[in-house]
Write a protein that holds these residues in place. Structure first.
Motif: not given
Length: 183
Positions: A1, A3, A34, A62, A176, A179
């Motif tokens: 992941m 972001v 992130i 994302h 999150l 997710k």
């Protein structure tokens, strides 16, 4: 992941540095990248203009799209903000990026808050109609019953203080985490 958070000064972490921003706090907690693409003073039109460079180019899994406060301060029509947000969502989807709409925190200027309220309603309606995930930062800044803003979370009338950014991080973190566990 991975972001990208695209937005204005509230994404950036103003009046502090990005180290205090909600995205950085989530990054420290979850250990997922992130990337903060908050720009002080930016509008939804500015975010749309830089979306390809600031989001698509980073190849995230994302994107958290949160804007509207500066649009409200400038009196931008709700239809224009809706169009900008929906176009960013479309660009994300076209590029295989999962969009998440951030619902902006309250503004403590009543005239601007009325306009921002229209944007929020549009964002919620759009998100629900299109099955787009949303992070409700707004509700976290409201007292129980939703009639009064939690003023103790603000550095000024628009921007969170450090505690406010921690509250935002907690809201984002909860979403999150879901997710991540969902895969």
């Amino acid at each position: 992941m991975k972001v990208v958070a695209i937005g204005d000064s509230i994404t950036y972490g103003f009046p502090y540095t990005p180290d205090s921003a909600w995205g950085n706090l989530v990054n420290k907690e979850l250990g997922i990248p992130i990337i903060n693409k908050g720009v002080n003073g930016d509008t939804s039109a500015g975010m749309l203009a830089r979306f390809s460079n600031d989001v698509v180019r980073c190849s995230p899994s994302h994107v958290i799209i949160m804007g509207g406060t500066n649009d409200a301060c400038a009196g931008v029509a709700a239809e224009e903000v809706y169009d900008n947000i929906s176009r960013m969502v479309d660009l994300a989807v076209q590029n295989g990026i999962i969009p998440i709409i951030g619902i902006p925190i309250p503004c403590n200027y009543s005239k601007d808050e009325r306009i921002l309220g229209l944007y929020r309603a549009d964002m919620r309606e759009y998100g629900m109609a299109n099955n787009i995930c949303m992070i409700d930062f707004y509700s976290a800044f409201m007292e129980a019953g939703g009639r009064q803003t939690k003023l103790e979370l603000y550095a000024d009338v628009l921007h969170p203080n450090e505690e406010g950014y921690r509250v935002m991080a907690k809201v984002a973190l909860n979403l999150l985490k879901d997710k991540i566990s969902a895969g």
